[in-house]
Design an enzyme around this catalytic site. Sequence first.
Site, PDB file in Angstrom:
ATOM      1  N   ASN A   7     111.031  18.612   5.981  1.00  0.00           N
ATOM      2  CA  ASN A   7     111.207  17.772   4.801  1.00  0.00           C
ATOM      3  C   ASN A   7     110.204  16.632   4.937  1.00  0.00           C
ATOM      4  OD1 ASN A   7     111.975  16.022   2.784  1.00  0.00           O
ATOM      5  ND2 ASN A   7     114.136  15.984   3.319  1.00  0.00           N
ATOM      6  N   ARG A  91     111.293  21.713   2.029  1.00  0.00           N
ATOM      7  CA  ARG A  91     111.866  21.075   0.850  1.00  0.00           C
ATOM      8  C   ARG A  91     110.718  20.656  -0.066  1.00  0.00           C
ATOM      9  NH1 ARG A  91     113.749  14.952  -0.156  1.00  0.00           N
ATOM     10  NH2 ARG A  91     114.827  15.260  -2.134  1.00  0.00           N
ATOM     11  N   HIS A 180     118.287  16.813  -6.255  1.00  0.00           N
ATOM     12  CA  HIS A 180     119.362  17.052  -5.274  1.00  0.00           C
ATOM     13  C   HIS A 180     119.969  18.445  -5.447  1.00  0.00           C
ATOM     14  CE1 HIS A 180     120.021  12.431  -5.291  1.00  0.00           C
ATOM     15  NE2 HIS A 180     119.264  12.756  -4.259  1.00  0.00           N
ATOM     16  N   ARG A 241     117.059   1.930  -7.546  1.00  0.00           N
ATOM     17  CA  ARG A 241     116.734   2.480  -8.861  1.00  0.00           C
ATOM     18  C   ARG A 241     117.800   2.053  -9.864  1.00  0.00           C
ATOM     19  NH1 ARG A 241     116.383   8.405  -6.460  1.00  0.00           N
ATOM     20  NH2 ARG A 241     114.760   8.050  -4.893  1.00  0.00           N
ATOM     21  N   GLU A 385     121.476  20.197   3.443  1.00  0.00           N
ATOM     22  CA  GLU A 385     120.355  20.752   2.695  1.00  0.00           C
ATOM     23  C   GLU A 385     119.447  21.586   3.590  1.00  0.00           C
ATOM     24  OE1 GLU A 385     119.022  17.628  -0.539  1.00  0.00           O
ATOM     25  OE2 GLU A 385     119.814  16.579   1.211  1.00  0.00           O
TER      26      GLU A 385
END
Length: 400
Positions: A7, A91, A180, A241, A385
């Site tokens: 990743n 990823r 996600h 964010r 993940e």
Amino acid sequence: MKILVLNCGSSSVKYKLFNMDGQDVLAQGGVEKLGMPGSFLKFTLPDGEKVVLEKDLPEHTVAIEFILSILIDEKYGCIQSYNEIDAVGHRVVHGAEEFNSSVEITPEVIGKMVECIDLAPLHNPPNLKGIRAISSLLPEIRQVGVFDTAFHQTMPPYAYMYGLPYSYYKKYGIRRYGFHGTSHRYVSRRACDILGVRYEDQKIITAHIGNGGSITAIKDGKSVDTSMGLTPVEGLLMGTRCGDIDAGALAYLMDREGLDAKGVSDLINKRSGVWGLSGISSDMRDIEAAVADGDKRATMALDVYNYRIRKYIGAYAAALGGCDILVFTGGVGENQWRTRQVVCENMEYMGMKIDVAKNDGMRGEEMVISTPDSKVTVMVVPTDEEYMIASDTLEILTKK
């Protein structure tokens, strides 16, 4: 089969090496401060000991080469040679409409990933650097790309289209994509495995909440709506964010503050959210500590954070026509039990009842936290993940 999962971020490279025969994690860790002074590799040994090795790591190929060297290192390694690594899974954040599933990496796939860079300029370039680094260092090894956006490609047009001129969708691909996806896919399937119910028959809402956060509505095994949009800014309040905002407010601020496109992007991505509202931190642990001390802005930020989660869960229950399973995951979802309680305690109208005693203090475990008579099964499922990426890689490469 041994599969290495990478990743790659702009300043980090996380990795896990799996033995898929027994679904064992052989090695895991990551490079941090990549390209900056003080860069280092941190990894965990099988006995749980954590090791930190400082080294000048100016870019991704050097970092990945260092990670590979540790995997075969006489002191820290877990394999004898690179020949034991059968494949590498990556990823990849944005696949636009090009990819609705994981794929084996080919020159054609890389070309399409390059075309998606404009939609994820902060994420796709380092993802591509990881792929190219492996191609350079281990040219014979097969690689698979697993896309954050792929799971959400089942959303219907009425869920992903913006109310903008259709020509912008055709010219630039402006629509909601969601992110996600690998996490939402993993925890929703895992929840059904735990409960012993058929995945394709359930109405599931998954809440991946943390510094970044998104909520997804899953019906009959398919994503039908999700809170993030063209970029990871839309939806929930996040660490830095802003989440949902009136576009007119941004136009107003551009005029009053003299902001250009880069300035607006910096505002909504890096200076807003929990950090912007509280003025304290983007870390929810710091916010909860400040709330306990009576800080009013921290209390407001936490209230907004929790309210957005509850609002999306309610909206997606409406979109699904009900909810069978609600799953919490991500850093906050797995560990901040107060947020889970606050979000669920006003959901009695849905027949949702949380077991306060069971939820209280529970962190990082697979657990049902609703009462036996709750009409909605509420669960905590830690995400994985990396395992999902390794599993996809195994599935794709064993088909050929």
